[in-house]
Motif scaffolding. Structure first.
Motif, PDB file in Angstrom:
ATOM      1  N   SER A  52       0.805  -1.222   0.000  1.00 34.48           N
ATOM      2  CA  SER A  52       0.000   0.000   0.000  1.00 34.48           C
ATOM      3  C   SER A  52       0.836   1.269   0.000  1.00 34.48           C
ATOM      4  N   ASP A  53       1.989   1.240   0.653  1.00 36.42           N
ATOM      5  CA  ASP A  53       2.814   2.441   0.703  1.00 36.42           C
ATOM      6  C   ASP A  53       3.620   2.659  -0.578  1.00 36.42           C
ATOM      7  N   GLU A  54       3.537   1.745  -1.535  1.00 35.33           N
ATOM      8  CA  GLU A  54       4.280   1.882  -2.794  1.00 35.33           C
ATOM      9  C   GLU A  54       3.368   2.046  -4.007  1.00 35.33           C
ATOM     10  N   VAL A  55       2.074   2.221  -3.771  1.00 37.74           N
ATOM     11  CA  VAL A  55       1.097   2.309  -4.856  1.00 37.74           C
ATOM     12  C   VAL A  55       1.377   3.488  -5.780  1.00 37.74           C
ATOM     13  N   ASP A  56       1.604   4.662  -5.227  1.00 37.48           N
ATOM     14  CA  ASP A  56       1.817   5.847  -6.066  1.00 37.48           C
ATOM     15  C   ASP A  56       3.039   5.683  -6.961  1.00 37.48           C
ATOM     16  N   GLN A  57       4.131   5.197  -6.401  1.00 41.28           N
ATOM     17  CA  GLN A  57       5.345   4.992  -7.187  1.00 41.28           C
ATOM     18  C   GLN A  57       5.107   3.935  -8.274  1.00 41.28           C
ATOM     19  N   ALA A  58       4.436   2.862  -7.922  1.00 45.33           N
ATOM     20  CA  ALA A  58       4.154   1.794  -8.883  1.00 45.33           C
ATOM     21  C   ALA A  58       3.289   2.320 -10.030  1.00 45.33           C
ATOM     22  N   ARG A  59       2.272   3.096  -9.710  1.00 44.88           N
ATOM     23  CA  ARG A  59       1.401   3.657 -10.747  1.00 44.88           C
ATOM     24  C   ARG A  59       2.176   4.595 -11.673  1.00 44.88           C
ATOM     25  N   ARG A  60       3.095   5.389 -11.108  1.00 46.99           N
ATOM     26  CA  ARG A  60       3.923   6.285 -11.939  1.00 46.99           C
ATOM     27  C   ARG A  60       4.792   5.481 -12.899  1.00 46.99           C
ATOM     28  N   ILE A  61       5.426   4.442 -12.391  1.00 47.64           N
ATOM     29  CA  ILE A  61       6.311   3.617 -13.221  1.00 47.64           C
ATOM     30  C   ILE A  61       5.527   2.963 -14.355  1.00 47.64           C
ATOM     31  N   LEU A  62       4.376   2.408 -14.034  1.00 46.79           N
ATOM     32  CA  LEU A  62       3.571   1.750 -15.055  1.00 46.79           C
ATOM     33  C   LEU A  62       3.022   2.746 -16.071  1.00 46.79           C
ATOM     34  N   THR A  63       2.659   3.925 -15.625  1.00 48.87           N
ATOM     35  CA  THR A  63       2.200   4.970 -16.540  1.00 48.87           C
ATOM     36  C   THR A  63       3.329   5.389 -17.472  1.00 48.87           C
TER      37      THR A  63
END
Length: 76
Positions: A52-63
């Motif tokens: 949960s604490d890495e969701v924003d970073q993961a979404r940025r990378i995938l985007t």
């Protein structure tokens, strides 16, 4: 864990998982073993989960990798 992608495209999931691991993000593909129950037809979707604490970073990378259309809506 937070679901960010749901798909039955194993190539997409493998690519996304690789991106996450390269970035040092903990990742899990849920429901991989369900293919045994469904007879390997590929109908059941698998879920890519990150902490949960890495969701924003993961979404940025995938985007940035061009996978924005595959991302699940934010439900947190």
């Amino acid at each position: 864990m937070h679901e960010i992608i749901r798909s039955n495209d194993i190539v997409l999931l493998s690519f996304a998982e690789s991106l996450m691991r390269d970035a040092g993000i903990s990742v899990m593909i849920a429901d991989q073993q369900m293919s045994i129950l469904e007879g390997s037809l590929g109908m059941l979707q698998r879920r890519l989960l990150v902490d949960s604490d890495e969701v924003d970073q993961a979404r940025r990378i995938l985007t940035d990798a061009g996978l924005a259309a595959e991302l699940r809506d934010d439900e947190a």
